[in-house]
Write an enzyme that holds these catalytic residues in place. Structure first.
Site, PDB file in Angstrom:
ATOM      1  N   LYS A 112       0.820  -1.211   0.000  1.00  0.00           N
ATOM      2  CA  LYS A 112       0.000   0.000   0.000  1.00  0.00           C
ATOM      3  C   LYS A 112       0.854   1.262   0.000  1.00  0.00           C
ATOM      4  O   LYS A 112       0.476   2.279  -0.555  1.00  0.00           O
ATOM      5  CB  LYS A 112      -0.939   0.001   1.210  1.00  0.00           C
ATOM      6  N   LYS A 190     -10.509  -9.136  -9.801  1.00  0.00           N
ATOM      7  CA  LYS A 190     -11.191  -9.299  -8.513  1.00  0.00           C
ATOM      8  C   LYS A 190     -12.153  -8.127  -8.268  1.00  0.00           C
ATOM      9  O   LYS A 190     -11.798  -6.975  -8.499  1.00  0.00           O
ATOM     10  CB  LYS A 190     -10.119  -9.350  -7.412  1.00  0.00           C
ATOM     11  N   LYS A 193     -14.318  -2.066  -5.124  1.00  0.00           N
ATOM     12  CA  LYS A 193     -14.940  -0.772  -5.325  1.00  0.00           C
ATOM     13  C   LYS A 193     -14.016   0.188  -6.063  1.00  0.00           C
ATOM     14  O   LYS A 193     -14.444   0.948  -6.918  1.00  0.00           O
ATOM     15  CB  LYS A 193     -15.329  -0.184  -3.972  1.00  0.00           C
TER      16      LYS A 193
END
Ligand code: TRP
Ligand code: SF4
Length: 323
Positions: A112, A190, A193
């Protein structure tokens, strides 16, 4: 009864992937455990502290989906993390005994950080806050997906070390791996959102039909009559989950007798049928936001009782009670 805690970031409306990967499992577990489900608004801020204006609506949408999806507030405590401030106090204390390399080595951190260019103190401490969420309820089990496994191991490690240093205080939490098929999104990746390839539980029947119409299929199938390969087709993956008679599309797809439009039409029917009861409940809940917030408030009340009791122990055992 053993205790379970899990958490989810308030991303707003849930999609099929969130439902299959977490919510459905929680609904199944709520009868057999003392359960705490935490909408982790502080965790959401670790990556997105600049955009706090949408938190309230996102929390509400999530609360609505939790209830529409079948969570029963009489059976589990559903609450907002920041409503139980004791999590922050425990986070601070656990941070004393967590080394920085332990955190910078975690794959979730590495990925991340690269993806978002995040380099904040709060983000580094994300798993320590998560450990506090878990340990403050002395949870025995934490149902999560595989990507979260190492975070639960860190929580367990902190429990062991704390107990050794200051005396038995926390249960050692175990991962309860949720096994579920990866839900493909409309583009075959996958469902997520952020990729905007999702079908939300809140989508109408029409919106669902429209989205499935543009879903990726076997790229070699250009027109009806071409032989298809269900084994590599994301639409067929969804059939396997939502169509009890999914075998029925295999042969006609392979021979080319059935076109993708018809195949998707069948899937749309199955999916809409499956989602109908949730959508029904959702419609009623949308009209009653005050009720949903009351549920969260009650949940926080229940959670707070346990968290406060734990923190009294923690302070006592850590020699932080002075008079
Ligand atoms: N990190 C978890 C996720 O991204 C969310 C979370 C926060 C959580 N606190 C938790 C999950 C405690 C389980 C237990 O999915
Ligand atoms: Fe996929 Fe169905 Fe088209 Fe076959 S017929 S390629 S399974 S959408």
């Amino acid at each position: 009864m053993k205790t379970i805690l899990s958490g989810m970031q308030p991303t707003g409306q849930l999609h099929l992937g969130n439902y299959e990967g977490a919510l459905k499992n929680w609904v199944d577990l709520q009868d057999s455990y003392e359960m705490y489900l935490c909408i982790v608004d502080w965790h959401a801020l670790t990556a997105d502290y600049e955009n706090s204006s949408e938190l309230k609506s996102r929390v509400l949408e999530m609360g609505i989906d939790f209830l529409a999806g079948g969570l029963d507030p009489d059976k589990c405590a559903i609450f907002i993390q920041s409503e139980v401030r004791e999590h922050a106090e425990l986070h601070l204390l656990l941070s004393m005994m967590t080394t920085v390399p332990t955190l910078t080595r975690l794959p979730t951190y590495v990925e991340k950080k690269a993806e978002k260019g995040l380099d904040t103190y709060g983000f580094l401490g994300y798993p320590v806050l998560q450990a506090a969420d878990i340990l403050i309820y002395s949870a025995h089990f934490v149902p999560v997906g595989k990507d979260q496994e190492k975070h639960i191991w860190l929580a367990k490690d902190l429990a062991i070390r704390f107990n050794k240093l200051y005396g038995q205080t926390f249960n050692e939490p175990e991962v309860l791996l949720t096994k579920f098929p990866t839900i493909p999104g409309l583009d075959g990746r996958k469902m997520s959102k952020s990729l905007n390839n999702h079908i939300a539980l809140a989508d109408s029947e029409e919106a669902t039909a429209k989205k499935l119409k543009r879903m990726f299929t076997d790229p070699q199938r250009l027109r009806k009559g071409d032989p298809g390969r269900p084994e590599i087709c994301p639409v067929y993956l969804l059939h396997q989950i939502y169509n009890p008679d999914h075998e029925e599309v295999v042969a006609p797809c392979k021979s080319g007798a059935m076109g993708c439009v018809d195949c998707k039409g069948k899937l749309t029917e199955c999916l809409n049928q499956k989602l109908a009861p949730m959508r029904e409940r959702r419609k009623k809940l949308v009209e009653k936001p005050d009720y949903v917030f009351d549920v969260l408030k009650d949940g926080a009340g229940k959670a707070r009782l346990k968290a406060q009791a734990t923190m009294e122990e923690v302070r006592k055992n850590m020699n932080l009670v002075y008079y």
